[in-house]
Design a protein around this motif. Structure first.
Motif, PDB file in Angstrom:
ATOM      1  N   VAL A 102       0.839  -1.205   0.000  1.00  0.00           N
ATOM      2  CA  VAL A 102       0.000   0.000   0.000  1.00  0.00           C
ATOM      3  C   VAL A 102       0.868   1.247   0.000  1.00  0.00           C
ATOM      4  CG1 VAL A 102      -1.634   1.382   1.366  1.00  0.00           C
ATOM      5  CG2 VAL A 102      -2.015  -1.067   1.093  1.00  0.00           C
ATOM      6  N   LEU A 103       1.870   1.267   0.848  1.00  0.00           N
ATOM      7  CA  LEU A 103       2.712   2.457   0.977  1.00  0.00           C
ATOM      8  C   LEU A 103       3.606   2.686  -0.239  1.00  0.00           C
ATOM      9  CD1 LEU A 103       3.630   2.217   4.742  1.00  0.00           C
ATOM     10  CD2 LEU A 103       1.911   3.678   3.661  1.00  0.00           C
ATOM     11  N   SER A 104       3.796   1.650  -1.040  1.00  0.00           N
ATOM     12  CA  SER A 104       4.634   1.797  -2.239  1.00  0.00           C
ATOM     13  C   SER A 104       3.840   2.313  -3.444  1.00  0.00           C
ATOM     14  CB  SER A 104       5.290   0.463  -2.600  1.00  0.00           C
ATOM     15  OG  SER A 104       4.337  -0.439  -3.148  1.00  0.00           O
ATOM     16  N   LEU A 105       2.518   2.316  -3.334  1.00  0.00           N
ATOM     17  CA  LEU A 105       1.657   2.708  -4.452  1.00  0.00           C
ATOM     18  C   LEU A 105       1.315   4.191  -4.405  1.00  0.00           C
ATOM     19  CD1 LEU A 105      -0.814  -0.310  -4.315  1.00  0.00           C
ATOM     20  CD2 LEU A 105       0.988   0.078  -6.009  1.00  0.00           C
ATOM     21  N   ASN A 106       1.049   4.751  -5.571  1.00  0.00           N
ATOM     22  CA  ASN A 106       0.518   6.107  -5.644  1.00  0.00           C
ATOM     23  C   ASN A 106      -1.000   6.001  -5.604  1.00  0.00           C
ATOM     24  OD1 ASN A 106       2.946   7.548  -5.929  1.00  0.00           O
ATOM     25  ND2 ASN A 106       3.052   6.946  -8.082  1.00  0.00           N
ATOM     26  N   GLY A 107      -1.587   6.647  -4.618  1.00  0.00           N
ATOM     27  CA  GLY A 107      -3.030   6.629  -4.511  1.00  0.00           C
ATOM     28  C   GLY A 107      -3.668   7.737  -5.326  1.00  0.00           C
ATOM     29  N   ASP A 108      -4.889   7.513  -5.725  1.00  0.00           N
ATOM     30  CA  ASP A 108      -5.676   8.489  -6.481  1.00  0.00           C
ATOM     31  C   ASP A 108      -6.792   8.971  -5.556  1.00  0.00           C
ATOM     32  OD1 ASP A 108      -7.694   9.690  -8.042  1.00  0.00           O
ATOM     33  OD2 ASP A 108      -7.251   8.425  -9.763  1.00  0.00           O
ATOM     34  N   SER A 109      -6.729  10.232  -5.135  1.00  0.00           N
ATOM     35  CA  SER A 109      -7.711  10.736  -4.168  1.00  0.00           C
ATOM     36  C   SER A 109      -9.129  10.759  -4.735  1.00  0.00           C
ATOM     37  CB  SER A 109      -7.313  12.123  -3.664  1.00  0.00           C
ATOM     38  OG  SER A 109      -7.292  13.052  -4.715  1.00  0.00           O
ATOM     39  N   VAL A 110      -9.292  10.900  -6.052  1.00  0.00           N
ATOM     40  CA  VAL A 110     -10.626  10.869  -6.660  1.00  0.00           C
ATOM     41  C   VAL A 110     -11.219   9.465  -6.509  1.00  0.00           C
ATOM     42  CG1 VAL A 110     -11.929  11.116  -8.814  1.00  0.00           C
ATOM     43  CG2 VAL A 110     -10.136  12.763  -8.249  1.00  0.00           C
ATOM     44  N   GLN A 111     -10.419   8.456  -6.813  1.00  0.00           N
ATOM     45  CA  GLN A 111     -10.871   7.071  -6.617  1.00  0.00           C
ATOM     46  C   GLN A 111     -11.105   6.806  -5.130  1.00  0.00           C
ATOM     47  OE1 GLN A 111     -11.768   4.720  -8.782  1.00  0.00           O
ATOM     48  NE2 GLN A 111     -11.396   6.173 -10.423  1.00  0.00           N
ATOM     49  N   GLY A 112     -10.222   7.336  -4.287  1.00  0.00           N
ATOM     50  CA  GLY A 112     -10.371   7.171  -2.843  1.00  0.00           C
ATOM     51  C   GLY A 112     -11.668   7.775  -2.332  1.00  0.00           C
ATOM     52  N   SER A 143      -5.530  12.592   9.055  1.00  0.00           N
ATOM     53  CA  SER A 143      -4.144  12.248   8.711  1.00  0.00           C
ATOM     54  C   SER A 143      -3.139  13.096   9.488  1.00  0.00           C
ATOM     55  CB  SER A 143      -3.900  12.379   7.206  1.00  0.00           C
ATOM     56  OG  SER A 143      -4.002  13.721   6.800  1.00  0.00           O
ATOM     57  N   LYS A 144      -3.603  14.142  10.145  1.00  0.00           N
ATOM     58  CA  LYS A 144      -2.723  14.939  11.001  1.00  0.00           C
ATOM     59  C   LYS A 144      -2.587  14.303  12.378  1.00  0.00           C
ATOM     60  CE  LYS A 144      -3.902  19.246   8.678  1.00  0.00           C
ATOM     61  NZ  LYS A 144      -4.636  18.654   7.594  1.00  0.00           N
ATOM     62  N   HIS A 145      -3.498  13.389  12.710  1.00  0.00           N
ATOM     63  CA  HIS A 145      -3.507  12.767  14.030  1.00  0.00           C
ATOM     64  C   HIS A 145      -3.109  11.300  14.006  1.00  0.00           C
ATOM     65  CE1 HIS A 145      -5.505  16.392  15.327  1.00  0.00           C
ATOM     66  NE2 HIS A 145      -6.406  16.218  14.379  1.00  0.00           N
ATOM     67  N   LYS A 146      -3.238  10.671  12.862  1.00  0.00           N
ATOM     68  CA  LYS A 146      -2.892   9.251  12.728  1.00  0.00           C
ATOM     69  C   LYS A 146      -1.888   9.092  11.602  1.00  0.00           C
ATOM     70  CE  LYS A 146      -6.719   6.343  14.237  1.00  0.00           C
ATOM     71  NZ  LYS A 146      -6.034   5.341  15.015  1.00  0.00           N
ATOM     72  N   SER A 147      -0.932   8.215  11.816  1.00  0.00           N
ATOM     73  CA  SER A 147       0.056   7.928  10.775  1.00  0.00           C
ATOM     74  C   SER A 147      -0.612   7.128   9.656  1.00  0.00           C
ATOM     75  CB  SER A 147       1.206   7.115  11.366  1.00  0.00           C
ATOM     76  OG  SER A 147       0.745   5.805  11.710  1.00  0.00           O
ATOM     77  N   ARG A 148       0.080   7.006   8.547  1.00  0.00           N
ATOM     78  CA  ARG A 148      -0.433   6.182   7.448  1.00  0.00           C
ATOM     79  C   ARG A 148      -0.606   4.742   7.936  1.00  0.00           C
ATOM     80  NH1 ARG A 148       1.845   6.840   1.856  1.00  0.00           N
ATOM     81  NH2 ARG A 148      -0.244   7.424   1.244  1.00  0.00           N
ATOM     82  N   TYR A 149       0.331   4.258   8.753  1.00  0.00           N
ATOM     83  CA  TYR A 149       0.210   2.916   9.323  1.00  0.00           C
ATOM     84  C   TYR A 149      -1.051   2.828  10.176  1.00  0.00           C
ATOM     85  CZ  TYR A 149       5.189   2.507   8.203  1.00  0.00           C
ATOM     86  OH  TYR A 149       6.399   2.485   7.568  1.00  0.00           O
ATOM     87  N   GLY A 150      -1.256   3.842  11.001  1.00  0.00           N
ATOM     88  CA  GLY A 150      -2.429   3.856  11.873  1.00  0.00           C
ATOM     89  C   GLY A 150      -3.732   3.873  11.103  1.00  0.00           C
ATOM     90  N   LEU A 151      -3.765   4.638  10.016  1.00  0.00           N
ATOM     91  CA  LEU A 151      -4.969   4.695   9.185  1.00  0.00           C
ATOM     92  C   LEU A 151      -5.244   3.352   8.515  1.00  0.00           C
ATOM     93  CD1 LEU A 151      -4.513   8.217   7.579  1.00  0.00           C
ATOM     94  CD2 LEU A 151      -6.253   7.543   9.256  1.00  0.00           C
ATOM     95  N   ILE A 152      -4.202   2.740   7.988  1.00  0.00           N
ATOM     96  CA  ILE A 152      -4.376   1.424   7.358  1.00  0.00           C
ATOM     97  C   ILE A 152      -4.897   0.434   8.380  1.00  0.00           C
ATOM     98  CG2 ILE A 152      -3.187  -0.523   6.282  1.00  0.00           C
ATOM     99  CD1 ILE A 152      -1.229   1.601   5.064  1.00  0.00           C
TER     100      ILE A 152
END
Length: 106
Positions: free
Chosen positions: A28-38, A66-75
């Motif tokens: 997940v962290l290696s991919l580029n996400g698309d916020s529109v798809q998200g 995302s200011k309060h949780k890390s990307r790991y935490g969100l996943i």
């Protein structure tokens, strides 16, 4: 008291190392996400509880999350099901990357 603080810090570090080594998280962290798809993924799977604009309803507001949780935490929050009534959600790695991108826009 110092030993408790040190144990907490070491525990958090251990959790982060385990999460970072998890193949799903790593991908997940290696991919580029698309916020529109998200946003579309959010509307289908999350808006019922978190609101159409992520301002909260049954579930909490996700504005600024995302200011309060890390990307790991969100996943972890999304895929674990550790915080009922939020269900366990198993998006593909690309869908999760897209969802992260959207959450980071809030």
């Amino acid at each position: 008291m110092l030993s408790v603080v040190l144990a907490f810090i070491l525990g958090m570090f251990a959790v982060r190392v385990v999460q970072a080594s998890d193949p799903y998280v790593k991908t997940v962290l290696s991919l580029n996400g698309d916020s529109v798809q998200g946003h579309a993924i959010f509307q289908i799977n999350c808006a019922g509880c978190h609101g159409l604009e992520a301002a909260g309803r049954v579930g909490p507001s996700l504005q600024g999350v995302s200011k309060h949780k890390s990307r790991y935490g969100l996943i972890h929050q999304v895929i674990s099901g550790d915080t009922p009534p939020m269900p366990k959600f198993q998006p593909s790695t690309q869908e999760m990357a897209d969802l992260l991108s959207y959450l980071e826009t809030l």
